[in-house]
Design a protein around this motif. Structure first.
Motif, PDB file in Angstrom:
ATOM      1  N   THR A  35      51.144 -38.431  11.404  1.00 36.91           N
ATOM      2  CA  THR A  35      50.303 -37.726  12.373  1.00 36.91           C
ATOM      3  C   THR A  35      50.433 -38.418  13.727  1.00 36.91           C
ATOM      4  N   PRO A  36      50.007 -37.761  14.811  1.00 32.90           N
ATOM      5  CA  PRO A  36      50.053 -38.427  16.117  1.00 32.90           C
ATOM      6  C   PRO A  36      49.254 -39.734  16.155  1.00 32.90           C
ATOM      7  N   ALA A  37      48.266 -39.872  15.262  1.00 37.05           N
ATOM      8  CA  ALA A  37      47.489 -41.118  15.184  1.00 37.05           C
ATOM      9  C   ALA A  37      48.184 -42.171  14.321  1.00 37.05           C
ATOM     10  N   GLY A  38      49.371 -41.850  13.793  1.00 34.74           N
ATOM     11  CA  GLY A  38      50.126 -42.807  12.991  1.00 34.74           C
ATOM     12  C   GLY A  38      49.776 -42.819  11.517  1.00 34.74           C
ATOM     13  N   GLU A  39      49.013 -41.832  11.050  1.00 32.69           N
ATOM     14  CA  GLU A  39      48.639 -41.772   9.633  1.00 32.69           C
ATOM     15  C   GLU A  39      49.726 -41.049   8.845  1.00 32.69           C
ATOM     16  N   PRO A  40      50.173 -41.613   7.721  1.00 33.58           N
ATOM     17  CA  PRO A  40      51.218 -40.959   6.918  1.00 33.58           C
ATOM     18  C   PRO A  40      50.645 -39.781   6.138  1.00 33.58           C
ATOM     19  N   ARG A  41      51.441 -38.746   6.007  1.00 32.08           N
ATOM     20  CA  ARG A  41      51.076 -37.562   5.230  1.00 32.08           C
ATOM     21  C   ARG A  41      52.313 -37.093   4.478  1.00 32.08           C
ATOM     22  N   SER A  42      52.091 -36.458   3.342  1.00 31.67           N
ATOM     23  CA  SER A  42      53.193 -35.815   2.623  1.00 31.67           C
ATOM     24  C   SER A  42      52.639 -34.639   1.849  1.00 31.67           C
ATOM     25  N   SER A  43      53.493 -33.659   1.612  1.00 25.07           N
ATOM     26  CA  SER A  43      53.087 -32.499   0.817  1.00 25.07           C
ATOM     27  C   SER A  43      54.321 -31.832   0.230  1.00 25.07           C
ATOM     28  N   GLY A  44      54.092 -31.117  -0.849  1.00 28.83           N
ATOM     29  CA  GLY A  44      55.172 -30.373  -1.479  1.00 28.83           C
ATOM     30  C   GLY A  44      55.471 -29.132  -0.672  1.00 28.83           C
ATOM     31  N   VAL A  45      56.747 -28.803  -0.544  1.00 26.93           N
ATOM     32  CA  VAL A  45      57.174 -27.617   0.202  1.00 26.93           C
ATOM     33  C   VAL A  45      58.282 -26.903  -0.564  1.00 26.93           C
TER      34      VAL A  45
END
Length: 168
Positions: A35-45
């Motif tokens: 994220t722009p705040a540097g938080e990692p994210r992941s999701s299935g696509v």
């Protein structure tokens, strides 16, 4: 910066085109970004692959559509199910293909019919595809593989099961 699976990650004769064929046979991946705040994210696509790129449809107001443009960088992991009937009896983890990439989030309707992204129509409802944004993913550097081009038995030995193959 080039990632490796560790100091012993090597190419055991696996070619980039072999990895691309495995990618093209599949349609599910885990897409990771920050994220722009540097938080990692992941999701299935769900994706389609063509011309050494991946295409993912995302909701226009999703975190993926809003946050990926901040850096234009993503990481992708594609599980490759192995084992056939044997996997129903034994806990066989999937093989994997991982890589980092540059990503572009296209505005709604910006990719023409007949483009590689139009192949997503076979994977999702038409009404969802008509109202989505397309993330175009350009793999860079190396594919980091585990269990691709090796036997199930060889997957038990990380030094044999992992590989590092140029994306181009």
């Amino acid at each position: 910066m080039v990632e490796t699976h560790g100091p012993a990650a090597v190419d055991f004769g696996l070619a980039g085109e072999q990895v691309w064929r495995q990618i093209a046979k599949r349609s599910f991946a885990v897409l990771s970004y920050v994220t722009p705040a540097g938080e990692p994210r992941s999701s299935g696509v769900v994706y389609t692959a063509a011309r050494h790129r991946l295409y993912v449809a995302v909701a226009p107001e999703s975190w993926k559509a809003l946050h990926i443009p901040a850096t234009g960088r993503v990481a992708v992991t594609i599980p490759v199910r192995r084992g056939g009937l044997l996997s129903l009896l034994l806990p066989i983890p999937p093989a994997t293909i991982s890589f980092h990439a540059r990503a572009v989030v296209h505005p709604r309707g910006s990719l023409a019919d007949g483009s590689p992204a139009s192949e997503l129509a076979a994977l999702m409802p038409a009404e969802r595809l008509a109202n989505c944004r397309i993330v175009e993913i350009f793999p860079e550097g190396y594919f980091l593989t585990y269990g691709i081009g090796t036997s199930l038995r060889a997957m038990r030995d990380p030094a044999v099961a992992r590989g590092r193959v140029p994306t181009t």
